[in-house]
Design a protein around this motif. Structure first.
Motif, PDB file in Angstrom:
ATOM      1  N   SER A 170       0.826  -1.210   0.000  1.00 48.42           N
ATOM      2  CA  SER A 170       0.000   0.000   0.000  1.00 48.42           C
ATOM      3  C   SER A 170       0.861   1.262   0.000  1.00 48.42           C
ATOM      4  O   SER A 170       0.396   2.340  -0.382  1.00 48.42           O
ATOM      5  N   ALA A 171       2.116   1.121   0.404  1.00 45.65           N
ATOM      6  CA  ALA A 171       3.015   2.282   0.456  1.00 45.65           C
ATOM      7  C   ALA A 171       3.492   2.711  -0.930  1.00 45.65           C
ATOM      8  O   ALA A 171       4.101   3.777  -1.072  1.00 45.65           O
ATOM      9  N   CYS A 172       3.218   1.916  -1.948  1.00 43.00           N
ATOM     10  CA  CYS A 172       3.651   2.261  -3.311  1.00 43.00           C
ATOM     11  C   CYS A 172       2.932   3.523  -3.781  1.00 43.00           C
ATOM     12  O   CYS A 172       1.701   3.599  -3.749  1.00 43.00           O
ATOM     13  N   HIS A 222       9.439  -0.153  -2.301  1.00 42.21           N
ATOM     14  CA  HIS A 222       8.438  -0.984  -1.629  1.00 42.21           C
ATOM     15  C   HIS A 222       8.076  -2.198  -2.487  1.00 42.21           C
ATOM     16  O   HIS A 222       8.018  -3.330  -1.994  1.00 42.21           O
ATOM     17  N   CYS A 223       7.852  -1.961  -3.769  1.00 45.35           N
ATOM     18  CA  CYS A 223       7.502  -3.068  -4.668  1.00 45.35           C
ATOM     19  C   CYS A 223       8.714  -3.957  -4.938  1.00 45.35           C
ATOM     20  O   CYS A 223       8.574  -5.174  -5.095  1.00 45.35           O
ATOM     21  N   GLY A 224       9.901  -3.337  -4.984  1.00 41.72           N
ATOM     22  CA  GLY A 224      11.114  -4.133  -5.165  1.00 41.72           C
ATOM     23  C   GLY A 224      11.322  -5.087  -4.001  1.00 41.72           C
ATOM     24  O   GLY A 224      11.689  -6.255  -4.189  1.00 41.72           O
ATOM     25  N   LYS A 225      11.062  -4.594  -2.792  1.00 40.74           N
ATOM     26  CA  LYS A 225      11.192  -5.452  -1.608  1.00 40.74           C
ATOM     27  C   LYS A 225      10.130  -6.548  -1.615  1.00 40.74           C
ATOM     28  O   LYS A 225      10.411  -7.704  -1.278  1.00 40.74           O
ATOM     29  N   ALA A 226       8.907  -6.188  -2.020  1.00 45.34           N
ATOM     30  CA  ALA A 226       7.827  -7.179  -2.080  1.00 45.34           C
ATOM     31  C   ALA A 226       8.159  -8.286  -3.077  1.00 45.34           C
ATOM     32  O   ALA A 226       7.878  -9.465  -2.830  1.00 45.34           O
ATOM     33  N   LEU A 227       8.759  -7.904  -4.203  1.00 42.46           N
ATOM     34  CA  LEU A 227       9.145  -8.891  -5.212  1.00 42.46           C
ATOM     35  C   LEU A 227      10.170  -9.866  -4.641  1.00 42.46           C
ATOM     36  O   LEU A 227      10.032 -11.092  -4.784  1.00 42.46           O
ATOM     37  N   ARG A 228      11.191  -9.339  -3.997  1.00 44.12           N
ATOM     38  CA  ARG A 228      12.216 -10.215  -3.414  1.00 44.12           C
ATOM     39  C   ARG A 228      11.626 -11.108  -2.328  1.00 44.12           C
ATOM     40  O   ARG A 228      11.983 -12.280  -2.212  1.00 44.12           O
TER      41      ARG A 228
END
Length: 257
Positions: A170-172, A222-228
């Motif tokens: 949601s922070a994206c 945020h999305c990069g971390k979610a992907l990893r």
């Protein structure tokens, strides 16, 4: 260097050499030492050999898994590479090291060309080609198919994040850009055929970082971390399944709650 065909008269000398040798020891020497140690039941060498193998094939955590099998760099206690794994699987059984056999099966499944698993390989100082037993070959083939399925699960999770904004943080603040970036990464990973290989526990962080640096392929942090996170969660799930995949009950990760 340990002479081929070393026998009982050489036991003391071999033991002294092995116990005092600084790492890494070449696998060909390690194998010759073990042939003598197992034949004459030299427990101090056998115990040290178990320790050295366990340092290379670490089972405590996926975070300790090193694809290059040199977890301590130049201090790794055993210089083992590529087709040595086939013989190391045999040796692990002779040493009763059942807890590391899933990792040995895993690396055998990822050998290339895979046909060598069937045809056998010629190792230094060994006159006959080294092959897997028929039972181990059957286990390896079945396990390889399962690992490819596990790899496809990672790809599916990757694509779900790329094409469904509901799974995003949601922070994206840049959803459109992140959609395009994640979709570009998703297409790149398909082109690279990362998920058609039985490499479901290998780390992907470097691959993701490298491809993020290409045009329009870097999502927000945020999305990069979610992907990893989603990729590493699937890797962890596969790690815990390795014992079941290869029919080994004594797999430490599979015993955890």
């Amino acid at each position: 260097m340990i002479p081929a065909g070393a026998g009982s008269a050489d036991v003391s000398e071999i033991s002294d050499w092995f116990m005092s040798s600084r790492p890494p020891i070449a696998y060909s020497d390690f194998r010759r030492v073990m042939d003598v140690a197992l034949k004459y039941n030299i427990q101090d060498i056998i115990s040290e050999a178990r320790h050295r193998l366990s340092e290379v094939f670490q089972t405590d955590s996926l975070d300790d898994w090193c694809v290059e099998l040199d977890p301590e760099g130049d201090r790794t206690p055993l210089q083992i590479s590529y087709f040595d794994y086939i013989d190391a699987l045999r040796l692990s059984r002779l040493l009763g090291m059942h807890s590391i056999t899933p990792l040995l099966f895993y690396v055998c499944c990822n050998l290339s060309p895979f046909e060598k698993i069937v045809d056998g390989v010629q190792l230094a100082g060994i006159p006959e080609p080294v092959t897997l037993s028929q039972d181990d070959l059957r286990t390896c083939l079945r396990g390889r198919a399962r690992l490819i399925q596990e790899s496809s699960r990672i790809m599916k999770a990757f694509q779900e994040l790329a094409f469904d904004e509901r799974g995003r943080p949601s922070a994206c603040k840049t959803p459109q850009h992140c959609s395009e970036a994640l979709q570009a990464l998703s297409l790149a990973v398909v082109d690279a055929q990362c998920f058609s290989e039985p490499s479901a526990i290998d780390p992907m962080d470097r691959w993701i970082t490298r491809h993020e640096n290409t045009a329009d392929a870097k999502p927000c942090r945020h999305c990069g971390k979610a992907l990893r996170n989603v990729v590493n969660e699937r890797r962890e799930e596969t790690w815990c399944k390795l014992g079941e995949i290869f029919g080994v009950e004594e797999w430490p990760a599979g015993e955890k709650d």
